[in-house]
Design an enzyme around this catalytic site. Sequence first.
Site, PDB file in Angstrom:
ATOM      1  CG  ASN A 131       1.185 -14.852   3.069  1.00 24.03           C
ATOM      2  OD1 ASN A 131       1.543 -14.596   4.220  1.00 24.03           O
ATOM      3  ND2 ASN A 131       1.393 -14.021   2.062  1.00 24.03           N
ATOM      4  CE  LYS A 152      -1.549 -11.908   1.489  1.00 28.13           C
ATOM      5  NZ  LYS A 152      -2.161 -11.154   0.392  1.00 28.13           N
ATOM      6  CG  HIS A 199       3.575 -11.971  -1.205  1.00 31.49           C
ATOM      7  ND1 HIS A 199       2.822 -10.828  -1.365  1.00 31.49           N
ATOM      8  CD2 HIS A 199       2.698 -13.007  -1.192  1.00 31.49           C
ATOM      9  CE1 HIS A 199       1.547 -11.164  -1.447  1.00 31.49           C
ATOM     10  NE2 HIS A 199       1.443 -12.474  -1.342  1.00 31.49           N
ATOM     11  CD  GLU A 242       0.305  -8.524   0.157  1.00 34.27           C
ATOM     12  OE1 GLU A 242      -0.855  -8.728  -0.245  1.00 34.27           O
ATOM     13  OE2 GLU A 242       0.782  -9.062   1.179  1.00 34.27           O
ATOM     14  CD  GLU A 287       0.422 -15.003  -4.264  1.00 37.58           C
ATOM     15  OE1 GLU A 287      -0.501 -15.440  -3.579  1.00 37.58           O
ATOM     16  OE2 GLU A 287       1.232 -14.163  -3.852  1.00 37.58           O
ATOM     17  N   GLY A 306      -6.437 -10.943  -3.250  1.00 39.89           N
ATOM     18  CA  GLY A 306      -7.377 -10.339  -2.329  1.00 39.89           C
ATOM     19  C   GLY A 306      -8.493  -9.531  -2.964  1.00 39.89           C
ATOM     20  CB  SER A 350      -9.068 -14.343  -5.591  1.00 39.73           C
ATOM     21  OG  SER A 350      -8.859 -12.969  -5.276  1.00 39.73           O
TER      22      SER A 350
END
Length: 244
Positions: A8, A10, A92, A94, A162, A168, A206
């Site tokens: 991904n 992003k 996702h 986000e 996730e 991240g 990560s």
Amino acid sequence: MRPLVAGNWKMNGLRAALSEVEALASAHSSPACDVLLCPPATLIGAMVDAAQGSPIQVGGQDCHAAQSGAHTGDIAAEMIADAGGTAVIVGHSERRADHAEDDATVKAKAEAALRAGLLAVVCVGETEADRDAGRTLDVVLGQLAGSLPDGASAENTVIAYEPVWAIGTGRVPQISDIAQVHDALRGALTDRLDDGASVRLLYGGSVKPSNAAEIFAVENVNGGLVGGASLKAADFGGIIAATA
């Protein structure tokens, strides 16, 4: 079950970054897993061209539930398919957090993906507050129940777990924690779908070359959804190699 390693990108990447795709394709002409890259929508068509003749598939990072209409700035699943994409990420964390997407919205988007003939990569995951409160399984299984599209099967749907707090940050759950969540997801999928035992379950958060092999060795982990490490051919290639 053939693993899937999905990247991904992003909101990263200009056309110059396509050299990384070409390098990846050159170095991994016959990987031990399926490989998917999901760049920004502006690069989907160009990335399809860059990956032509290689095993690399290209997808989108989001889609609207509608096939067309007055939705300024959105992209339909059919548009992704028309650009040469074969998959799309939906739900996702986000998107759930930054755009207030709930399970019903994610389900509608996943169903749009299936309508367009795309592989739906449906994301679930708990926040740090959820984990600290001991609600990980409640949250993750609740998201799965509410987000899984009607018509889902092992052929058209992938689930990506996730943990939000690991994306991240460099933090990774204990292997036993990853196993617990993936086992619970497998059980829920087996209860709900005739072929739930064959739906691929990806871990994300990560993932990097140094920890990928250990994570992929966990039962019911069938690959990874990779963020920052997918931007560079050397890093993403190391994760792809870990599936072997």
